[in-house]
Every structure is written in C-alpha cells, then in structure tokens.
Design an enzyme around this catalytic site. Sequence first.
Site, short mmCIF file in Angstrom:
data_model
loop_
_atom_site.label_atom_id
_atom_site.label_comp_id
_atom_site.label_asym_id
_atom_site.label_seq_id
_atom_site.Cartn_x
_atom_site.Cartn_y
_atom_site.Cartn_z
N LYS A 149 -0.12 -17.03 10.83
CA LYS A 149 0.27 -16.49 12.13
C LYS A 149 0.93 -15.12 11.93
CE LYS A 149 3.96 -16.31 15.30
NZ LYS A 149 3.40 -15.16 15.95
N GLY A 157 10.66 -12.43 8.54
CA GLY A 157 11.02 -12.23 9.94
C GLY A 157 12.53 -12.29 10.10
N SER A 158 12.98 -12.75 11.26
CA SER A 158 14.41 -12.71 11.56
C SER A 158 15.15 -13.87 10.92
CB SER A 158 14.62 -12.74 13.07
OG SER A 158 14.44 -14.05 13.58
N THR A 159 16.43 -13.64 10.66
CA THR A 159 17.28 -14.67 10.07
C THR A 159 17.41 -15.87 11.01
OG1 THR A 159 18.53 -13.00 8.86
CG2 THR A 159 19.59 -15.13 9.14
N GLY A 160 17.54 -15.61 12.31
CA GLY A 160 17.68 -16.70 13.26
C GLY A 160 16.49 -17.63 13.27
N VAL A 161 15.29 -17.07 13.25
CA VAL A 161 14.07 -17.90 13.23
C VAL A 161 14.01 -18.70 11.94
CG1 VAL A 161 11.55 -17.83 13.16
CG2 VAL A 161 12.79 -16.41 14.80
N GLU A 206 11.92 -14.13 3.52
CA GLU A 206 12.68 -12.88 3.46
C GLU A 206 12.98 -12.49 4.89
OE1 GLU A 206 13.39 -9.08 4.13
OE2 GLU A 206 11.31 -8.92 3.44
N CYS A 209 12.74 -3.66 6.37
CA CYS A 209 13.83 -4.59 6.04
C CYS A 209 14.81 -3.92 5.08
CB CYS A 209 13.28 -5.85 5.38
SG CYS A 209 11.91 -6.60 6.25
N GLU A 237 22.36 -5.59 12.29
CA GLU A 237 21.01 -5.08 12.03
C GLU A 237 20.43 -4.50 13.32
OE1 GLU A 237 17.04 -6.51 9.66
OE2 GLU A 237 17.86 -7.89 11.15
#
Length: 543
Positions: free
Chosen positions: A212, A265-269, A293, A327, A425
């Site tokens: 994806k 992708g994002s840390t939250g995801v 990462e 990043c 960020e």
Amino acid sequence: MNLGYFSYPLPANEPVLSYAPGSKEKEILKKTLSELKSVELDIPMYIGNKEVRTNKKVAIHPPHEIKHTLGYFHAGDEKHVQQAIEAALAAKESWSNMSWENRAAIFLKAADLISTKYRSYMNGTTMLGQSKNAFQAEIDAACELIDFLRFNVHFLSEIYKQQPISGAGMHNRLEYRPLEGFVLAVTPFNFTAIGGNLPTSAALCGNVVVWKPANTQIYSAQMFMRILKEAGLPDGVINLIYVDGPTIGRICFNHRDFAGVHFTGSTGVFNNMWETVGKNMGMYKSYPRIVGETGGKDFVIAHKSADVDVVVTALLRGAFEFQGQKCSAASRAYIPSNIADEVKKKLVAGVKSMKMGTVEDFSNFINAVIDEKSFNNIKAYIDNARKDDKAEILVGGKCDKREGYFIQPTIIEAKTARYASMCEEIFGPVLTIYVYPANGFERALELVDTTSPYALTGAIIATDKAAVELATNKLRNAAGNFYINDKPTGAVVGQQPFGGARASGTNDKAGSALNLYRWLSARTIKETFNPPTDYKYPFLQES
C-alpha cells in the site's frame, strides 16, 4: 536442484547523472516530462494476475500545478485487501521454492531497466507526482532505488553463505526461510526508492507482499510496478493496492497469516500498528515482524570552531532540498554565538537566492509541498512564529496555494531553546535556529539530546576534534545516522545504512544486511552420519 554456488559481488553505487546544460540525460528527461503530461493515465491496482479497476477514480495532480491532471487511480476497499492477501498466499509456495538465482535475476533486471530504458520515466513520474526537482529525483527514483535492488541481492547472498560449524560425525546447516504468511508494506510519499524497497526487500527473501503506497506516490509507484512485471516478477508476489490506512490495517492485522509489516510513515500510525498487533497476538501463526522508520526532528549543532560556510551549506541543503520533506531533513540548528551573526547573514542570503517554481524549469531549487493538508500544517507553524514574541522569522514565510502548494523556505530564530518549532516535526521547508553561548557547548549537547523524542539523523560541525569526539559520545543515542561536518541527509545504500531509534523507529537499517534478516526465519538442520543405537552413556558404568 542446485547446480552451483552463484556469486553476487558487492556492486558499485549507481552513478548520479548531472543533467547539466546540453547533456543527453537532460534532453531525454525534458522530453519524457512532456510525454507524461500529454496523457492522462488510467492506473489500476495489481492483484494477482489482474489489473483491477473500480468505479472510484481519484485524480492525480502535480503539487506544483494543481490544475493539471496526470491521471486517475482506482481506489479499492476491504474486498481488494482480501483479494490481495489471497493472491499473495496463492503465489507463496511457488515463489518461496524458486531457485535463488532466478529470484535474484528478477530484481537485478529491474535495476538494469531503471538504469537504462526507464530512468527518465522513474524520474519523470517522481518529479511530476511528488514535485521533486531533477537532481532530487535522480538520487531517489533512479540511483537509490537501483542501489537497493542490487545491494540487497548481494547482502542476501552473503547471508545465505553464513553457516554453522559441524562436529565430527555430523553436518550442520542453516536454511534462511521466508516468513510464514504474507508481509504488508506501507510506504510514504517522499521517497520513490523507499516505496520500491519496502516491498521488494521482503519479496527478495522469498516472501509475498501486499503493498500500500501513499496516495500521493501512486504515480511513480505504478511505474515501478510495471517495471517489476517486465523484469519477470510472478503474479501475486507483490500486490499493489490503493486503500486507506484504517481499512488495510483492519483486514491485515486481523488475518491469521499476517507475518510482518514493513513501514515508513508517521510515529502515531506506527504506534497504533504495534498496539493492534499486540492485542491480536493470539490469532497469528507466528510472532509478526514489525519494522518501521517514522519521524524525525533532525539536528545540526555547530561548535565555536566550525567553518561558517560549511555550516551554512549544510543547513541550506539539509533543510530545504525537496522542500524539507525528508525524514532526515535538518529541522533544528544550534549555532554558537561567536559565529551566529555571520551564519544568519549567509543563511538569509542563501534563501533569497533560491528560485521556486515548477519542476520543468530546472533552475528551480524549490518546488511545491506534497498536498493541501501539508501546506496548511506548515503554514500554521509559520503564522504562529510570525505573531509570537519568542520567535523571529529571519527570511521567507510566504505561502501561496493558488497554482500549487508553494511555501517559501523559512528560517525561524527561536528565542527559547524549546520553542515549538525546535521540538515538533513540521515536515516542510522550515528551519529553526537557536543561538547558544559559544562557551556553552556541553549544555547545548544536552539540549540536542533531550529536546525531541526522535532520534533519526543529526550532525556536528566543528574543526576541533575534541568537540567532535565529545558530541559523538554525548549524542550516541540521539541519532541513528550521525554526520560529522556534513548535512544530516543523503544516506547512500551500502555506505550509510539508514534508520533511527527512540520515536524514529526500529532502526533496522534499510540499505544493509540488517534489514534483510528481519524478513528471514532461520531453520537449523543437523544431520548425524552414524546415529547412536543405545541410550546408555559411558558415565553410567562404575567399572
């Protein structure tokens, strides 16, 4: 049947073309850009042996020219995730049993196709779809992607050679199996090479993959998928689908055959992935591999001995190449007071000299940010700094989304060390600098280490070797990629394995053998030539 041990020597990194005036590559690339803009692509999902089209077509626009339409992709839903998993599992046995040399040949051929026949198309789709200038596209969509494909073949061949010792009367060996199930690859918009590496590194190891990509990278992702098909990748080994994140997570993380996720992708995801996988552990055949990462709040710290021009160049390139959407981009800088005025003066002059506009004009150093959501988020930080007495905008700050999502490179000087834009960020062309007392280097190192939860990249700039050594030691856990007298961006496959720890991810180092170990499951086989026939040991006899 194995008829030989096949050698895949350490490759050379793909040469970076210059696109200088009058060069053949510049002529070809400009022609390709015109060709790509002259047609509207109809982009299907690739599931098994099918090109899947739905009634939900989503337009793709260049971020720098939002009125132009490059094409449409066909968005999927839950059933397409299920179909992709089924297609992957159906292909698993034949793919994992394919001889290593034939599996490797597919990815080596893909690398060769990108290096030659499709170089301008990989670069062109990246330039138009992600608003990268020619050089940024070249080092990403051509060179880094080629390097990932070639170096991963070499790294895996070296892993396969690693075998245990054997004692007398026996032979021991290790099999490096693929994981049991399917791997989910979730890839970001900002690097076409990451989009290519995350699914192919797992597939190279014999795994099957559901891929994806970010919607904003589909234009170049589909180009790479077509190249993989031409290189001979069997149907179902990598399945490219366009589904929203929650949907793909809901189906994949609740599937018994889920074997791992390769994520950028994002840390939250990523945190949500860990939580969901943890809750679902009881249903899986094996413990899934979770490799990711995520974000960064990457730093440059200059020492009082630093060369001003080295500092300025590292910041201008590190903060503003690809509009700061790396990043690894330099996002916060700590400048000693003895050189601060000169550094600021040259930074302002540098930003004012940068041209901004479309990718087709090769004289533009700055292009657009990826989409309106990103534009609005970055603009909010700039607007807040403009009215906050704890910050001062030294240069830039203009934002205009009438023709494209353009944000002028912006430098903020923070009056406090933990001002918001020093900590959070932003992922855009915004650099925040903080001036510290020239004799307060050790305190500044403490600020660097404790200001952000991230630990991806960072740099020390100094001519004093004692200062370099001190920073290297004090900041050991502050960055997974650490640079001395250079910008904190531009990791090269095989040279600087990439990844960070803390909130920046699992540090599994893409571009090295370390990453490939995560997609392998070793089996030890011991063969005894003269097996014992009596359970009794000699110690049991008293005389």
